[in-house]
Each structure stands twice: as C-alpha cells, then as structure tokens.
Design a protein around this motif. Structure first.
Motif, short mmCIF file in Angstrom:
data_model
loop_
_atom_site.label_atom_id
_atom_site.label_comp_id
_atom_site.label_asym_id
_atom_site.label_seq_id
_atom_site.Cartn_x
_atom_site.Cartn_y
_atom_site.Cartn_z
N SER A 1 0.84 -1.20 0.00
CA SER A 1 0.00 0.00 0.00
C SER A 1 0.88 1.26 0.00
CB SER A 1 -0.91 -0.03 1.23
OG SER A 1 -1.48 1.23 1.46
N HIS A 2 1.94 1.23 0.82
CA HIS A 2 2.86 2.37 0.91
C HIS A 2 3.50 2.65 -0.46
CE1 HIS A 2 6.01 4.80 3.13
NE2 HIS A 2 6.58 4.64 1.94
N ALA B 1 2.39 1.76 -3.38
CA ALA B 1 1.38 2.21 -4.35
C ALA B 1 1.07 3.70 -4.16
CB ALA B 1 0.11 1.38 -4.18
N HIS B 2 0.96 4.14 -2.88
CA HIS B 2 0.70 5.57 -2.62
C HIS B 2 1.84 6.43 -3.13
CE1 HIS B 2 -2.50 4.30 0.24
NE2 HIS B 2 -3.01 5.52 -0.07
N ARG B 3 3.06 5.96 -2.92
CA ARG B 3 4.23 6.74 -3.37
C ARG B 3 4.24 6.79 -4.91
NH1 ARG B 3 7.27 10.98 -2.94
NH2 ARG B 3 9.38 10.70 -3.75
N ASP C 1 1.67 6.62 -6.85
CA ASP C 1 0.62 7.57 -7.27
C ASP C 1 1.17 8.99 -7.28
OD1 ASP C 1 -1.10 5.46 -7.45
OD2 ASP C 1 -2.16 5.86 -5.56
N ASP C 2 1.91 9.32 -6.21
CA ASP C 2 2.51 10.66 -6.13
C ASP C 2 3.45 10.93 -7.29
OD1 ASP C 2 1.31 11.73 -3.99
OD2 ASP C 2 3.08 11.73 -2.65
N HIS D 1 -2.25 7.05 7.43
CA HIS D 1 -1.59 5.78 7.08
C HIS D 1 -0.11 6.03 7.00
CE1 HIS D 1 -1.25 7.30 2.96
NE2 HIS D 1 -2.56 7.61 3.04
N GLY D 2 0.68 4.91 6.82
CA GLY D 2 2.12 5.00 6.90
C GLY D 2 2.71 6.06 5.98
N TYR D 3 2.35 6.00 4.68
CA TYR D 3 2.93 6.97 3.74
C TYR D 3 2.50 8.38 4.11
CZ TYR D 3 4.17 9.22 -0.66
OH TYR D 3 4.71 10.06 -1.59
N GLN E 1 11.90 5.68 3.99
CA GLN E 1 10.52 5.21 3.94
C GLN E 1 10.27 3.92 4.74
OE1 GLN E 1 8.57 5.44 0.22
NE2 GLN E 1 9.69 7.24 -0.44
N TYR F 1 8.28 1.87 9.51
CA TYR F 1 7.38 0.81 9.98
C TYR F 1 7.82 0.12 11.28
CZ TYR F 1 4.62 1.86 6.00
OH TYR F 1 3.81 2.53 5.12
N TRP G 1 -7.79 -0.65 9.30
CA TRP G 1 -7.70 -0.61 7.84
C TRP G 1 -8.84 0.26 7.30
CZ3 TRP G 1 -3.88 -2.26 4.67
CH2 TRP G 1 -2.91 -3.11 5.21
N ASN H 1 -6.46 8.43 -2.07
CA ASN H 1 -6.16 7.89 -3.40
C ASN H 1 -7.08 6.72 -3.75
OD1 ASN H 1 -4.08 9.62 -3.10
ND2 ASN H 1 -2.46 8.16 -3.66
N ARG I 1 -7.18 3.99 -2.16
CA ARG I 1 -6.45 2.73 -1.97
C ARG I 1 -6.65 2.25 -0.53
NH1 ARG I 1 -3.12 1.10 -5.89
NH2 ARG I 1 -2.47 2.63 -7.46
N ARG I 2 -6.58 0.89 -0.39
CA ARG I 2 -6.70 0.33 0.95
C ARG I 2 -5.43 0.67 1.74
NH1 ARG I 2 -6.38 -4.90 3.28
NH2 ARG I 2 -7.98 -5.09 4.91
N ALA I 3 -5.58 1.14 2.96
CA ALA I 3 -4.41 1.52 3.76
C ALA I 3 -4.71 1.32 5.24
CB ALA I 3 -4.05 2.98 3.51
#
Lengths: 877, 113
Positions: free
Chosen positions: A30-31, A33-35, A37-38, B26-28, B46, B50, B66, B71, B73-75
């Motif tokens: 997920s991390h 994928a988010h990055r 996307d950015d 979320h983490g990001y 990055q 965690y 969760w 975006n 997205r699941r997070a």
C-alpha cells in the motif's frame, strides 16, 4: 508497560503471526502504491513510478525482518527454525543422538541419583512437612571441672522446663530410641519413647486406624502405644479392631490406641511409639525426671511464626543457664540446628569431607560423559563442514549458526535431563535400602534441591559439550569446504581429540582404582584377620532393665554366672567395648613424661578380657581382679605394643606413669599385642586398657566359646531371657559385627564399581569413536602405504603410535589422581577405615586392565584400516 | 527546498506521535506529514518508519484500523490512543528539557565558568 502485558502481547503476536506477516506485506505494498501515485502525479510513467517507489522504500525483506524484530517475532521464528534444524539433525543421525542421550542420561542421572541420596541422608531434616520450621536441639553438659561433652540428648528435667517456657518454639518434643521384646516377634524390636507432643512436631501423621498420642496420655500416665503399620501386619494380622487390644512389650501389656502410617521420623525402623511415662512400667529404667538415671531425650521442635532458629538458640541459652542454677556446678551449652545430619554439631566437617569425596567421583563420571559427548559432537562437526559453509555463503552469521548448533545440543540434553530426573528420583530408596540392607521406613521424595541440581547440571553439561564442537563447525575455510576439501592434522584428529581421549581414560582409571580398592577391602581384611579370637568370642548384646548407678555389680556377677553355665562357654569377660569397636571405644587425654597432651583410645576391661579375646601378653603382667574398681590416685593400666611405641619410642614402658587429664595417674604394668590386623593403619592399634569398675555402670559382656557359634548364641539368649526378666540378648560373634562393617565398604565399593564401569564403558566407546574416525580419515594414507609395501603390522603400528600417547598419559594422570585421593582419604579417615584405603594392587591392576581393553578398542578400527584398497587410494590422488 | 538532515537517534518516535496527534494517518501519509510539519527539513527513510510504528503499536500508544485513503487505496490508518497522547506529552517535555540544557551548554562562554 508491565512484563505481563508484554508477555501477553508477545503471545498474541505468536498466535496471529501469519495474519501479522500478511498485514505487513499488504501495508508495504500500500505504501509503495501511494508513493507511486505521487510520482505519477509528478509526471513519471506508471511503470517508472512503481520502480522508483520500490527503490525509495528500500529492502522490503530487511524491513520485514525489522518489523518482526519490533514485534518480538524474530526471536520466536529463529527459535522455531532452530528446533526444526535440531529435529532434522537428530533424525539424520539417530544413532549418534541416542548415544549422546544415553551418555548424558547416565552421566547426569547417576550423579543426580547419588546427589539425591546424599540429600535425603545428609542435607535435610527427616520430616514430611515444612522443614523450614523444624529445629533440633542438642545439649552439651559440663561441670566446673570438666568441659562440656559431646552435644547430644537433653535431660528430661531440662526438657520439661524448656517446654513450659519457650516462646520461640510452637511445640517441642523429646524422644529416645529403645530396643524391647514384643510378644509375637522374635529378637528385639525398635521403638521410641516419646513425649506426647511428638506427633505434633512430626505432623501431619494421619493414623490408619485410631489416633496418635495426645497430651493427656502423658499427663494421665496411660500405658498406651501407637504401633507401626508393619507391627500391625506382623503381630496383629492387620486386624481392623486393633484399637483397644493389648500388645505386650517387654512382657508388659500396653493398650493400642492407633496405627501410624509410614512417615518421616527420627528413628530408623521404629515400630511403636509409647509415652515416656511408661519407661518404669516397661522396666526400661527410672521415669522420675529428678532421678540421676532419668531419661535423656533428643529434642525436636517447630518454630513459632516469626521466630528463627537463632531466636530459639538465644532463648534456650537463657533457660539452660536457669536450669544450671538449679543443678549446682553444671554448665550447659545448647545448639539448635535444622535437623540435618550435615548441621549436627561436630558433624559438618566429616559430612562435608564425605560429600567432597563423593563429588570427586561424580565429577570423574561427569567428565568422562562430557568428554565422550564432545568427542562424538566433534566427529559430527567434521562431517558438517560443507553444510555450514553453504549456510554461511547464503548469509547466515556465525552467531546464528552457533545458536542453531547449541539448540541441537540443548534439545538432546533436555531429553537426557528428563530421563535423568526419572533415574535420580528413583535412586535414593533403592540405594539407601541396598547399602543399609534394611527396608526403608521413611519416604525419600526428591526435594527441590534435586531438581535445581539436575537443571544446573544439564545446562552446564550442554554448554560444556557444545562449545568446542560449535567452534570446530564454524572454524572453516569457506572455499575449501564448499569444494569438499577438508583440512586435517597428520593423524586425522586434532589436539582437542587427544585431550578428550586422555580425560576420558584418566577419569575412568581414577574411578576404577577407587572401585577396586573399596571392592577388595573386605577380601583384604579377610586375608589378614585381626589378632583377636573374632570367631570364637560372642558379644552378648544384652539390653537389661535399667538400674541405678552404683548397683550394677550384682548384675555383672549374675550375667557371668549364667553365661558361664551355658554349655560351650569357656570364659566370660566384660569391657566398655570390644577390641576394634571404634564406635564404643572411649578416649582419654594423657600426658606421659616428656610429652605433650595426647588423646588415646581407652577401654575399661575385666581381668579375663585379654584371655577371652586371645590378646597376648608381651611384657609385664595383665590386669588382675584385685585391680578392679581402682580408686587410688595411681591405677594400673596395660597398653598395646603400638601405644607403647607411640608414647615411649626408645624407653621401657613398664613402670612409666601416664597423667590423666583432668585427674589421676595410670602406671603401666604390662604391654599386650596389638589387636588389629597387620595391614590396619597404625593408629588403629593404639589402645590403653584400664581396670573396670563393675558396680558403676553396665559393661558389655563377652563369652569365649569352643563349639558352634549358632548353638551357643541360642543357648545364651535363652539363658538370659530365663534368668533376667525383661532383658533381651542378641549374641553375635565379633567376626559377624566386623563382617557387617566391612560389608558396608564392599557395598559402597560395588556402587563406586558400578559408576566406574559406566565411566569405563563410556570412555572405551569414546576412544573407539575417536580412533574409528581417525582411521576412516587415514584410509587413503593407509592405502598408499600398503601400495608402497607396508604390511598389516605397520598399519597397526601407525594407528597405535598416533593414539597411544593420549591413552597412556590419561592412564598415568588417572592413576596419579587415584594415588593422591587414596593418600588424602587415609590421612583424613585413618580412624574410620578398618584398613588403609590405598591398595597397591588397585594402583597398577586397574590401569593395566583398562590399558588392555583400550588397546583392543584401538586395534578394532586399525584392523579395518588394513583393508584399505591401494589402487583406489592411488587413483584418488 | 530546505536543507535535509538525518534524524537524531530516538527522535523518530516523537515525530510519529506528533504527526498522529494532528489526526489519523496511514504509513505513507505519516511520512508526508512529518516532512510537511518539519518544513521539509526532516526526511524519514521510507521503510524505516514501519519498525518504529510497530514498536509504538506494541506499547499500546497507537490504535490501527484498515480503511480507504484519499487515493482510493486500501491503507492501514494509525491514530493516538490516550496512552499515546500521554507519552507524547512526556516525550515532548523530555525533548524540551534536553534542548534547553544543550542550548545552555553550547552558549557557555569562558567568562561563565
């Protein structure tokens, strides 16, 4: 966060670890994928953005490991994989695993079993419940002119005073062992005279039938008795209506009030417990506490909550001083112990010495067992070089591999520890019963000491045996190992193998020498008998009804008359002890002219003592009837040859004076032959014979016989029973008593022999294993030698030459240890052992026997090496 | 862009707690918020975020759930528990004490000794 919360969290993580790992994986994806996307929003293509996001994130596997670490799961995963590795190792090498487990089980189990036996005998009070609150009191009585004697039982009057005034003790009881007749049983039966608090101290004793003794039984002077389960079965056929029935003890009827189960009590083989107030009724003596011949009782107690033994000691010292005030001129010293044999006053040094000797023997066994396992593990380590090299090449660190290998050893040691605990917990009853040749009448449950010993021994053993093989496994040339090449020493083994072989042989030899010495002791004693008529003299062992001091003269006359009238009895004598009876022999402190104070063994004897025992007159004269009851300032005495040599090495002993401490003098009127055998220690032969005082006290009776000992024994026992109501006689020859004593050494020798045999077998297996491995590695070399013309004998010589040095060094060192050990034993226990422990035969016989067997163990693998194929060896090169 | 420096050891936990005190993330998102509130001067590696998050979660300072991000997205979203807020206050006080002490020490002159 508390430890409990942490543990609960850890347990939760372990339970849900699959879900957690899945969670981590999804979260990382997920991390990324988010990055990505950015990065797409910043103009990168989807593929380039995802790739860049992955690179920026870093090592996914590395962070997964870090995440596992953070949750404490890394430890769990490693432990799990280590256990799997250990299990796989055990399955691949089952024979080696079995040998290791059996070796460690024997090494640890036998050590722990002997430790458990020592624990039961010496380290703890014999009570079933709350040993921490148990206390035993000893009293040492002295006077204005004599120092306090040996700490022992207390006077009944003192007990009664202590009982009513002590605050630090919740309950205190007194007891004395007695030997009596019991109707329906032959010979004597051991019982206990007790104060009526006895069962409160030894509680809980739940009677099988009826009740135990109560305070009122003593207060009302009831003639009652509590009997053992054994007596109930033997005499009363386990009758359910036993309560209220009458049992005749010493001919006097006592009413049975209950049957006690087997419990941990102070007296071995006690079959009944009766109030001390029945002492007079049972014709065992005076029961008036103020009488000079009143009962003496050993005091056992329970501490009151909040009080210690030190408190009790302080309080008793005050009360004893108050009692001394009543008995003018008396001085009492009291001791309070935990009731163990170890802490009995005067015992500590002797017990610790015995314990130290036992531990030396056990250390030898443990050393041999550990060395054996190390040898085996080293052999395994050599076969694992390639596997270890592969694991290292794949990134496993040395520490990680060491933990894996340690887990394997710990797993095997844990199995051995469990098996050893079964061996150890079952050893004490068998061992004690066998050594004493008496049925056990008290439980021998293992205490926490045993399990602490087992745990620490197992842990230490596994750490000791695993360290060298782990180092050997990890000390490798990575490239050579991966190519399947092995670096060996010229003889196929390392220095550590030589050292281990030496240690195994040394430990086994030391134990074998000790076993042979102890095992041969009875044979050596039999081959060199004492210089007394041990087979023709009976000790009558009479237990008469008690009499007041000063009134024993008539008793001795009567016994002499009755015994002399028995057919086959040639002569009757009296003495305070038989020759060689170390237990009953007293001592006197004397000063000879020109010498300092000396403590010498001394016996008071009647004039017929020397002829009865066949002790020869060497010089001067023997004691005469006219010398008896000497009250003069100078009394006559006879000394043994050895005592004469000790006191006056270069002078004639006749007419010499011995000043006795604290008062009186002895004039030496004769010198007699030494009683002990020629091979006994010199100190055993030291003896001063003084005239007896027949009226003052009871003396042992001895009868010299000229016929069959068994017939005379029965006739004398019957004559004593007929002529002395309430008295019991259990005659036996002096030789029977000596045999019983030497039999104990023989049995101890057999135990040590068993341990030595186990150690020797382990050592031989170890030597065989090491030599086999060495021969296997040198097969190519042997093949080349044979191709170059070497004969079979040359192959044997080559293998013997490389293996003999450690073996012979081990034999020498082991024998040297045994000689040193024997020298120390003979110095420390000179007066306890009947003959010296050091046995020259054992010093050369045991190493020689082992050397022969070891040569056979070396020759067997060598024989295989003679079959090396020369062609194959040459082709390999 | 402001100059970026490596984090002082032990300060990541404090930054995470502070970032989450402003709202669940979320983490990001936590990484971006740290970057944002530090004026772009602190950039956290990055993946390194965690293990620190799991440690704080294990200590009961964070709650997780969760959900779906902006975006779509699941997070996994993190938020502060009451214990987490208390820990933030404690950590912040310690940090401020340390900064004051360090500043005093570094401002010292020969005359002051």
């Amino acid at each position: 966060m508390s430890l409990l919360t942490r543990l609960r969290a850890f347990a939760g993580h372990v339970r849900r670890r699959s879900a957690i790992y899945g969670d981590v994986d999804q979260e990382f994806q997920s991390h990324i994928a988010h990055r990505a996307d950015d990065l797409v929003r910043r103009g990168l293509s989807r593929n380039a953005a995802e790739r860049a996001a992955r690179i920026e994130f870093g090592s996914i596997e590395g962070y997964k490991d870090a995440a596992r670490d953070a949750r404490g799961l890394a430890f769990y995963d490693e432990a799990r994989s280590n256990i799997v590795f250990a299990w796989r190792g055990i399955r691949h090498r089952p024979l080696q695993a079995i040998i290791i487990v059996v070796t460690l089980t024997l090494g640890i189990g036998i050590s722990a079993g002997v430790f458990a036996t020592l624990d039961v005998i010496a380290f703890r009070a014999r009570v079933d419940a709350n040993p921490a609150t148990f206390a035993r009191v000893f009293s040492a009585y002295g006077t204005d002119s004599t120092p306090p004697g040996f700490p022992a039982a207390s006077r009944l009057s003192d007990y009664l005073a202590y009982r009513d005034r002590l605050r630090s003790l919740r309950v205190i009881a007194g007891w004395q062992a007695i030997a009596t007749t019991v109707d329906g049983r032959s010979g004597t039966t051991t019982g206990t005279l007790v104060t009526c608090e006895f069962f409160d101290v030894y509680a809980p004793v739940r009677p099988l039938v009826g009740r135990v003794l109560q305070a009122n039984d003593c207060a009302a002077r009831d003639n009652v008795v509590v009997i053992s389960e054994t007596l109930w079965r033997d005499v009363l056929s386990s009758a359910p209506d036993v309560v209220g029935r009458v049992l005749r003890i010493n001919g006097q009827p006592l009413r049975v009030v209950g049957v006690a189960p087997v419990f941990s009590g102070p007296v071995n083989d006690a079959n009944f417990w009766t109030p001390y107030t029945t002492r007079g009724y049972l014709r065992l003596g005076d029961d008036d506490p103020s009488s000079p011949t009143a009962l003496s009782v050993t005091l056992d107690a329970r501490l009151r909550d909040g009080y210690s033994r030190a408190d009790a000691r302080a309080e008793l010292a005050v009360l004893a001083a108050q009692q001394d005030g009543i008995h003018h001129g008396r001085h009492t010293v009291t001791f309070v112990t935990d009731g163990s044999m170890l802490n009995r006053p005067g015992n500590t040094a002797a017990v610790l010495t015995i314990v130290a000797f036992v531990f030396v023997a056990l250390a030898c066994l443990a050393l041999v067992a550990c060395a054996n396992v190390v040898s085996l593990l080293l052999a395994v380590a050599h076969t694992r070089h390639t596997e270890m090299a592969l694991r290292m090449a794949l990134g496993s660190g040395s520490a990680r591999l060491a933990r894996m290998l340690l887990t394997e050893t710990l797993a095997l040691a844990a199995i051995a520890g469990v098996l050893a605990s079964i061996v150890a917990s079952r050893t004490p009853p068998y061992l004690i019963g066998w050594l004493t040749q008496r049925p056990l009448t008290y439980p021998t449950h293992p205490s926490w000491h045993l399990f602490a010993f087992l745990f620490s021994t197992t842990l230490i053993a596994s750490l000791v045996v695993s360290s060298a093989p782990i180092r050997a496994s990890l000390r490798l040339d990575l490239v050579a190992a991966l190519r399947g090449l092995r670096k060996d020493s010229h003889d196929g083994r390392g220095r550590s193998s030589n050292a281990l072989m030496g240690v195994q042989i040394g430990g086994a030899v030391a134990l074998l020498v000790a076993a042979v010495s102890l095992g041969r002791m009875s044979a050596r004693i039999a081959a060199s008998p004492p210089h007394v008529e041990s087979r023709r003299v009976l000790a009558l062992n009479i237990v008469p009804t008690d009499r007041v001091g000063g009134a024993w003269g008539g008793y001795h006359e009567d016994v002499a008359r009755v015994a002399a009238a028995v057919p086959g009895v040639e002569m009757v004598a009296f003495g305070s002890a038989a020759p060689l009876d170390d237990e009953r022999t007293g001592t006197i402190v004397v000063t000879a002219t020109g010498t300092g104070k000396q403590t010498l063994p001394a016996i008071q004897v009647s004039s017929s003592y020397f002829d009865t025992f066949g002790i020869r007159l060497v010089r001067g004269r023997l004691l005469k009837t006219a010398d008896d009851s000497c009250v003069a300032s100078v009394c006559p005495a006879v000394v043994s040859l050895e005592a004469a040599r000790e006191l006056w090495p270069s002078d004639d002993p006749l007419g010499k004076l011995l000043r006795v401490v604290p008062a009186g003098e002895l004039e030496i009127v004769g010198v007699v032959s030494d009683a002990p055998s020629d091979i006994s220690a010199r100190v055993e032969a030291l003896m001063v014979y003084r005239p007896w005082t027949p009226a003052e006290r009871r003396y042992q009776t001895f009868a010299r016989i000229n016929g069959d000992a068994a017939t005379a024994t029965h006739a004398i026992a019957a004559a004593i029973a007929d002529n002395f109501p309430g008295a019991v006689a259990a005659p036996e020859t002096l030789q029977a008593a000596l045999d019983r004593f030497t039999d104990a050494f023989y049995r101890i020798g057999l135990v040590v022999g068993g341990v030595a045999l186990v150690a020797a077998t382990l050592a031989l297996v170890g030597v065989y294993g090491v030599v086999s491995l060495s021969a296997k590695r040198r097969m190519k070399e042997m093949g080349i030698r044979i191709a170059l013309g070497a004969r079979d004998i040359d192959v044997y010589k080559a293998l013997l030459r490389s293996n003999a040095p450690p073996v012979f060094i081990g034999l020498g060192v082991g024998a040297a240890i045994a000689v040193g050990f024997a020298t120390v034993v003979d110095r420390v226990a000179a007066t306890t052992l009947p003959i010296p422990f050091a046995d020259p035969f054992a010093f050369w016989g045991a190493p020689l026997a082992l050397a022969v067997v070891v040569v056979v163990a070396i020759a067997a693998p060598a024989r295989r090496a003679t079959g090396a194929a020369p062609v194959q060896s040459l082709r390999q090169d | 862009m402001a100059e970026q420096r490596d984090l002082l050891p032990g300060t990541l936990d404090l930054l995470i707690l502070k970032a989450l005190s402003l709202g669940a993330e979320h983490g990001y998102g936590i990484l971006l918020r740290i970057e944002q509130i530090s004026g772009g001067r602190i950039l956290v590696q990055q993946g390194a975020l965690y293990p620190a998050l799991y440690r704080l979660d294990d200590r009961g300072l964070l709650a997780t759930e969760w959900g779906t991000s902006d975006n779509n997205r699941r997070a996994k979203f993190y938020s502060l528990t009451p214990e987490g807020r208390k820990a933030l206050r404690g950590e912040r006080a310690s940090w401020e004490w340390l900064v004051a002490a360090m500043t005093t020490a570094l401002d010292a002159t020969p005359e002051a000794i």
